[in-house]
Design a protein around this motif. Sequence first.
Motif, PDB file in Angstrom:
ATOM      1  N   TYR A 183     -14.219  -2.427  10.658  1.00 30.10           N
ATOM      2  CA  TYR A 183     -12.819  -1.975  10.612  1.00 30.10           C
ATOM      3  C   TYR A 183     -12.108  -2.307  11.919  1.00 30.10           C
ATOM      4  O   TYR A 183     -11.007  -2.871  11.925  1.00 30.10           O
ATOM      5  CB  TYR A 183     -12.793  -0.464  10.340  1.00 30.10           C
ATOM      6  N   ALA A 200      -1.253  -1.896   3.763  1.00 31.61           N
ATOM      7  CA  ALA A 200      -2.435  -1.704   2.915  1.00 31.61           C
ATOM      8  C   ALA A 200      -3.712  -1.885   3.728  1.00 31.61           C
ATOM      9  O   ALA A 200      -3.817  -2.822   4.528  1.00 31.61           O
ATOM     10  CB  ALA A 200      -2.412  -2.704   1.764  1.00 31.61           C
ATOM     11  N   GLY A 235       0.811  -1.227   0.000  1.00 31.99           N
ATOM     12  CA  GLY A 235       0.000   0.000   0.000  1.00 31.99           C
ATOM     13  C   GLY A 235       0.835   1.263   0.000  1.00 31.99           C
ATOM     14  O   GLY A 235       0.563   2.201   0.750  1.00 31.99           O
ATOM     15  N   GLY A 291      -0.292   8.077   1.528  1.00 32.69           N
ATOM     16  CA  GLY A 291      -0.386   8.121   2.992  1.00 32.69           C
ATOM     17  C   GLY A 291       0.796   7.509   3.725  1.00 32.69           C
ATOM     18  O   GLY A 291       1.963   7.764   3.423  1.00 32.69           O
ATOM     19  N   ILE A 292       0.467   6.667   4.696  1.00 32.46           N
ATOM     20  CA  ILE A 292       1.475   6.078   5.586  1.00 32.46           C
ATOM     21  C   ILE A 292       2.449   5.187   4.795  1.00 32.46           C
ATOM     22  O   ILE A 292       3.665   5.215   5.022  1.00 32.46           O
ATOM     23  CB  ILE A 292       0.773   5.274   6.713  1.00 32.46           C
ATOM     24  N   GLY A 293       1.925   4.420   3.852  1.00 31.80           N
ATOM     25  CA  GLY A 293       2.773   3.522   3.062  1.00 31.80           C
ATOM     26  C   GLY A 293       3.760   4.293   2.202  1.00 31.80           C
ATOM     27  O   GLY A 293       4.939   3.925   2.085  1.00 31.80           O
ATOM     28  N   ASN A 304      -5.015   9.728   2.576  1.00 32.96           N
ATOM     29  CA  ASN A 304      -6.195   9.561   1.714  1.00 32.96           C
ATOM     30  C   ASN A 304      -7.204   8.599   2.319  1.00 32.96           C
ATOM     31  O   ASN A 304      -8.128   8.163   1.636  1.00 32.96           O
ATOM     32  CB  ASN A 304      -5.772   9.029   0.337  1.00 32.96           C
ATOM     33  N   LYS A 361      -8.747  -4.823  12.913  1.00 32.48           N
ATOM     34  CA  LYS A 361      -7.536  -4.386  13.630  1.00 32.48           C
ATOM     35  C   LYS A 361      -7.376  -5.155  14.950  1.00 32.48           C
ATOM     36  O   LYS A 361      -6.255  -5.473  15.332  1.00 32.48           O
ATOM     37  CB  LYS A 361      -7.563  -2.867  13.856  1.00 32.48           C
ATOM     38  N   LEU A 380       1.629  -5.163  -6.269  1.00 32.41           N
ATOM     39  CA  LEU A 380       1.179  -6.172  -5.290  1.00 32.41           C
ATOM     40  C   LEU A 380      -0.205  -5.783  -4.774  1.00 32.41           C
ATOM     41  O   LEU A 380      -0.395  -4.705  -4.208  1.00 32.41           O
ATOM     42  CB  LEU A 380       2.171  -6.272  -4.107  1.00 32.41           C
ATOM     43  N   ARG A 428      -1.087  -1.771  -5.508  1.00 29.57           N
ATOM     44  CA  ARG A 428      -1.884  -2.594  -6.430  1.00 29.57           C
ATOM     45  C   ARG A 428      -1.962  -1.965  -7.815  1.00 29.57           C
ATOM     46  O   ARG A 428      -2.171  -2.657  -8.799  1.00 29.57           O
ATOM     47  CB  ARG A 428      -3.280  -2.844  -5.861  1.00 29.57           C
ATOM     48  N   PRO A 470      -1.323   3.779  14.826  1.00 25.09           N
ATOM     49  CA  PRO A 470      -1.469   5.222  14.631  1.00 25.09           C
ATOM     50  C   PRO A 470      -2.794   5.738  15.193  1.00 25.09           C
ATOM     51  O   PRO A 470      -3.786   5.006  15.269  1.00 25.09           O
ATOM     52  CB  PRO A 470      -1.458   5.387  13.108  1.00 25.09           C
ATOM     53  N   GLY A 471      -2.776   7.039  15.559  1.00 27.09           N
ATOM     54  CA  GLY A 471      -4.030   7.734  15.866  1.00 27.09           C
ATOM     55  C   GLY A 471      -4.614   8.203  14.544  1.00 27.09           C
ATOM     56  O   GLY A 471      -4.446   7.556  13.513  1.00 27.09           O
ATOM     57  N   SER A 494       1.133   3.498  -2.381  1.00 25.32           N
ATOM     58  CA  SER A 494       0.736   4.551  -3.325  1.00 25.32           C
ATOM     59  C   SER A 494       0.396   5.854  -2.628  1.00 25.32           C
ATOM     60  O   SER A 494       0.450   6.920  -3.244  1.00 25.32           O
ATOM     61  CB  SER A 494      -0.471   4.086  -4.158  1.00 25.32           C
TER      62      SER A 494
HETATM   63  N1  LIG Z   1      -5.199   7.516   8.373  1.00 26.71           N
HETATM   64  C1  LIG Z   1      -5.501   7.154   9.598  1.00 26.71           C
HETATM   65  O1  LIG Z   1      -6.079   7.928  10.379  1.00 26.71           O
HETATM   66  C2  LIG Z   1      -5.100   5.776  10.093  1.00 26.71           C
HETATM   67  C3  LIG Z   1      -5.118   5.547  11.467  1.00 26.71           C
HETATM   68  C4  LIG Z   1      -4.758   4.303  11.959  1.00 26.71           C
HETATM   69  C5  LIG Z   1      -4.379   3.302  11.086  1.00 26.71           C
HETATM   70  N2  LIG Z   1      -4.364   3.519   9.750  1.00 26.71           N
HETATM   71  C6  LIG Z   1      -3.959   2.413   8.879  1.00 26.71           C
HETATM   72  O2  LIG Z   1      -2.876   2.812   8.077  1.00 26.71           O
HETATM   73  C7  LIG Z   1      -2.846   2.044   6.886  1.00 26.71           C
HETATM   74  C8  LIG Z   1      -2.626   2.958   5.701  1.00 26.71           C
HETATM   75  O3  LIG Z   1      -3.714   3.848   5.565  1.00 26.71           O
HETATM   76  P1  LIG Z   1      -3.539   5.386   5.186  1.00 26.71           P
HETATM   77  O4  LIG Z   1      -4.079   6.175   6.284  1.00 26.71           O
HETATM   78  O5  LIG Z   1      -2.177   5.658   4.685  1.00 26.71           O
HETATM   79  O6  LIG Z   1      -4.621   5.495   4.001  1.00 26.71           O
HETATM   80  P2  LIG Z   1      -4.455   5.689   2.427  1.00 26.71           P
HETATM   81  O7  LIG Z   1      -3.719   6.947   2.140  1.00 26.71           O
HETATM   82  O8  LIG Z   1      -5.836   5.524   1.878  1.00 26.71           O
HETATM   83  O9  LIG Z   1      -3.546   4.451   1.984  1.00 26.71           O
HETATM   84  C9  LIG Z   1      -4.049   3.147   1.941  1.00 26.71           C
HETATM   85  C10 LIG Z   1      -3.173   2.332   1.011  1.00 26.71           C
HETATM   86  O10 LIG Z   1      -3.642   0.978   1.003  1.00 26.71           O
HETATM   87  C11 LIG Z   1      -3.719   0.583  -0.359  1.00 26.71           C
HETATM   88  N3  LIG Z   1      -4.598  -0.552  -0.590  1.00 26.71           N
HETATM   89  C12 LIG Z   1      -5.939  -0.684  -0.359  1.00 26.71           C
HETATM   90  N4  LIG Z   1      -6.356  -1.907  -0.753  1.00 26.71           N
HETATM   91  C13 LIG Z   1      -5.259  -2.557  -1.221  1.00 26.71           C
HETATM   92  C14 LIG Z   1      -5.030  -3.836  -1.775  1.00 26.71           C
HETATM   93  N5  LIG Z   1      -6.027  -4.716  -1.950  1.00 26.71           N
HETATM   94  N6  LIG Z   1      -3.760  -4.179  -2.138  1.00 26.71           N
HETATM   95  C15 LIG Z   1      -2.747  -3.319  -2.000  1.00 26.71           C
HETATM   96  N7  LIG Z   1      -2.908  -2.071  -1.520  1.00 26.71           N
HETATM   97  C16 LIG Z   1      -4.150  -1.707  -1.140  1.00 26.71           C
HETATM   98  C17 LIG Z   1      -4.173   1.820  -1.093  1.00 26.71           C
HETATM   99  O11 LIG Z   1      -3.973   1.672  -2.495  1.00 26.71           O
HETATM  100  P3  LIG Z   1      -4.821   2.498  -3.604  1.00 26.71           P
HETATM  101  O12 LIG Z   1      -4.145   3.837  -3.724  1.00 26.71           O
HETATM  102  O13 LIG Z   1      -4.704   1.665  -4.819  1.00 26.71           O
HETATM  103  O14 LIG Z   1      -6.230   2.599  -3.092  1.00 26.71           O
HETATM  104  C18 LIG Z   1      -3.226   2.832  -0.445  1.00 26.71           C
HETATM  105  O15 LIG Z   1      -1.936   2.726  -0.983  1.00 26.71           O
HETATM  106  C19 LIG Z   1      -4.157   1.244   6.860  1.00 26.71           C
HETATM  107  O16 LIG Z   1      -3.916  -0.079   7.265  1.00 26.71           O
HETATM  108  C20 LIG Z   1      -5.020   1.969   7.884  1.00 26.71           C
HETATM  109  O17 LIG Z   1      -5.958   1.087   8.490  1.00 26.71           O
HETATM  110  C21 LIG Z   1      -4.714   4.743   9.229  1.00 26.71           C
END
Ligand SMILES: NC(=O)c1ccc[n+]([C@@H]2O[C@H](COP(=O)([O-])OP(=O)(O)OC[C@H]3O[C@@H](n4cnc5c(N)ncnc54)[C@H](OP(=O)(O)O)[C@@H]3O)[C@@H](O)[C@H]2O)c1
Length: 279
Positions: free
Chosen positions: A154, A90, A12, A16-18, A190, A158, A61, A37, A184-185, A14
């Motif tokens: 969700y 992801a 993941g 945010g955190i990844g 995105n 987790k 992936l 992906r 993370p908080g 593409s």
């Molecule tokens: N943001 C928050 O407040 C927060 C807080 C706690 C935990 N988290 C966790 O942090 C992680 C990253 O989230 P984020 O906040 O960085 O959100 P994000 O910016 O939406 O990033 C999510 C990433 O996951 C990818 N993804 C989704 N389905 C996938 C799949 N089937 N295979 C591969 N990649 C996939 C997305 O790819 P696409 O670009 O293709 O959609 C994107 O790269 C998640 O596990 C989330 O639960 C987030």
Amino acid sequence: MSQDRKVAIITGSSSGIGYETSIALARSGIFTYATMRNLQKATNLESIRDKEMLPLKTLQLDVTDDASVNEAIQTIISESGRIDVLVNNAGYGLVGAFEDLSMDEIRRQFETNFFGVIRVMQSVLPLMRKQKFGILVNISSGAGRFGYPSGSAYVSTKFALEGLSESIAYELDQFGIKVILVEPGVIKTNFDSGMVVAKKSQDASSPYFNMTKKMDTVFRQLILNSSPPSLVADVVVQAVKSENPNLRYLAGKDVEQWVEQKKKMSDTEFFNMMKQSFQ
Ligand SMILES: NC(=O)c1ccc[n+]([C@@H]2O[C@H](COP(=O)([O-])OP(=O)(O)OC[C@H]3O[C@@H](n4cnc5c(N)ncnc54)[C@H](OP(=O)(O)O)[C@@H]3O)[C@@H](O)[C@H]2O)c1
């Protein structure tokens, strides 16, 4: 690539955190396979890589697809011969009252956030075991420590990830493999645009319609004052570089406060405090 350079893979990447964690790992000197992906989203990451001459490669992936996971891992093994760090990042959020969720919506949520992590871990573990070294970093959430309305699916993914990680940490210790949960908080990524709202919860006739709308507003307000994803990336790098990493790392002042309150309060006190903040 130098034989003794450590190798990391992250899912993941593409956004945010990844995205931030891929850059931070590469900047720290680890050869990083930033996977996503949809490789059409790799342009920004690749231009930073080229500008800073970072040890980073992008790879396709999809965590929900066995063939895609196996192909990516085999490519890394044949190119590098090692995988030292796997960051399972992801994920997306399914929003909606429990009664409004369809089995399909819940299954899809688990397929990405939970079974996706299992799929990638099972694919790298034989190599890590042979190496007698490996670090598995699972991006959980504050939602892996407490529930909230509209988040049952969700939050369940987790909590499941927390239980899985805590259990396999015992099994893998004998092979020199560490397991780390990063929680993370609220983080400005995105995540809100990727959120899926359950079909029935979007229908004004749902008895939970107002509650779901209210929670959406609360979440969007929390996001306004939230931390940047680089904060989580720094926590991941710090954990990965540590000789004796902890099982859990909180990432963000908000989640530190919530977890501290949960420790201090009874379940009823915590429930009432959370209920008030959602009104
Ligand atoms: N943001 C928050 O407040 C927060 C807080 C706690 C935990 N988290 C966790 O942090 C992680 C990253 O989230 P984020 O906040 O960085 O959100 P994000 O910016 O939406 O990033 C999510 C990433 O996951 C990818 N993804 C989704 N389905 C996938 C799949 N089937 N295979 C591969 N990649 C996939 C997305 O790819 P696409 O670009 O293709 O959609 C994107 O790269 C998640 O596990 C989330 O639960 C987030």
